[in-house]
Write a protein that holds these residues in place. Structure first.
Motif, short mmCIF file in Angstrom:
data_model
loop_
_atom_site.label_atom_id
_atom_site.label_comp_id
_atom_site.label_asym_id
_atom_site.label_seq_id
_atom_site.Cartn_x
_atom_site.Cartn_y
_atom_site.Cartn_z
N THR A 1 -32.04 -26.09 -23.12
CA THR A 1 -31.38 -26.88 -24.16
C THR A 1 -29.99 -27.33 -23.71
OG1 THR A 1 -32.58 -25.65 -25.87
CG2 THR A 1 -30.63 -26.90 -26.56
N LYS A 2 -29.25 -26.42 -23.10
CA LYS A 2 -27.91 -26.75 -22.62
C LYS A 2 -27.98 -27.79 -21.50
CE LYS A 2 -25.97 -22.21 -23.75
NZ LYS A 2 -25.44 -20.94 -23.18
N ALA B 1 -21.35 -32.06 -25.46
CA ALA B 1 -21.79 -30.68 -25.19
C ALA B 1 -20.59 -29.73 -25.20
CB ALA B 1 -22.51 -30.62 -23.85
N ILE C 1 -20.62 -25.45 -25.77
CA ILE C 1 -21.36 -25.13 -24.55
C ILE C 1 -20.38 -25.00 -23.38
CG2 ILE C 1 -23.05 -25.98 -22.87
CD1 ILE C 1 -24.50 -27.36 -25.13
N SER D 1 -22.69 -23.52 -17.08
CA SER D 1 -24.07 -24.02 -17.09
C SER D 1 -24.37 -24.84 -15.83
CB SER D 1 -24.31 -24.88 -18.33
OG SER D 1 -24.21 -24.11 -19.51
#
Length: 238
Positions: free
Chosen positions: A191-192, A203, A208, A213
């Motif tokens: 999802t990220k 984001a 996030i 990530s």
């Protein structure tokens, strides 16, 4: 844009590449029927398993809006590490584990350069591609001759058949793709990744940790490239 046009482009985004692949297969199959024979298709799929496994990880980098040009050098490096470790007396498991850890380190280096130095992914990974290739040449400066015992340890994964029917490269490719799909669709990481690729600024505002990530994304990309190292090790030693 009409409703039908929107529907067409929606489905084209979903299966457009697959449709093109089918058309190409049909055209060349008509030109030469040997191309679409089951044995030929299985052989072709087995030989492209290494590239296919690396592509599974590359998907995350592309979805996140980036690209990794260094996967070829990472694959060569991990293949070399496996060969050197095996000839040095290490077990197959430890050799592969060490190679994957080195691949993860290479991915982390890519991620750190991109996130901390703010260098565009294409430029950053182009530079690390040359760096990792140089490391491989230095690490493999001496000739490596794998013994027949080493070949047998890796032979099953490269040329063996699951249940005596399906080549192991195809089995591993399918397993990797299933795991990739589950991670992409069913986990926060997937999802990220999609959120970052859609709108990185948005984001960040949703909380996030984009830099973390992105580093993980390039680690995954490098590890999947490293997973192909075992196939390359046996192929180069056969």
């Amino acid at each position: 844009m009409s409703r039908k046009a929107k529907k067409f482009w929606y489905w084209w985004d979903k299966i457009g590449i697959l449709c093109i692949l089918i058309v190409v297969a049909v055209v060349f199959g008509v030109i030469d029927t040997r191309i679409v024979q089951p044995n030929q298709l299985i052989t072709a799929l087995s030989r492209t398993a290494v590239t296919g496994i690396a592509a599974a990880g590359m998907m995350f980098a592309i979805v996140a809006g980036g690209f990794d040009l260094s996967v070829g050098s990472i694959l060569s490096l991990t293949s070399c590490v496996i060969a050197v470790q095996l000839t040095g007396g290490k077990s197959t498991f430890m050799a592969i584990l060490m190679a994957l850890l080195i691949a993860a380190l290479c991915g982390a280096v890519n991620g750190l350069i991109i996130t901390k130095l703010k260098i565009q992914t294409f430029v950053a990974t182009l530079a690390t591609q040359l760096a990792f290739a140089g490391i491989t040449l230095v690490y493999c400066s001496k000739a490596i001759q794998l013994t027949s015992k080493v070949n047998k340890e890796l032979k099953f994964f490269s040329t063996g058949k699951f249940l005596g029917l399906i080549p192991m490269p195809i089995v591993l490719l399918i397993v990797v793709y299933i795991l990739t799909y589950l991670v992409y669709k069913k986990t926060p990481f997937g999802t990220k990744t999609r959120a970052i690729g859609s709108n990185e600024a948005a984001a960040r505002t949703t909380g996030i940790k984009v830099d973390v990530s992105l580093i993980l994304i390039f680690v995954v990309t490098a590890v999947t490239a490293g997973m192909g190292g075992g196939f390359e090790t046996h192929t180069s030693s056969a």
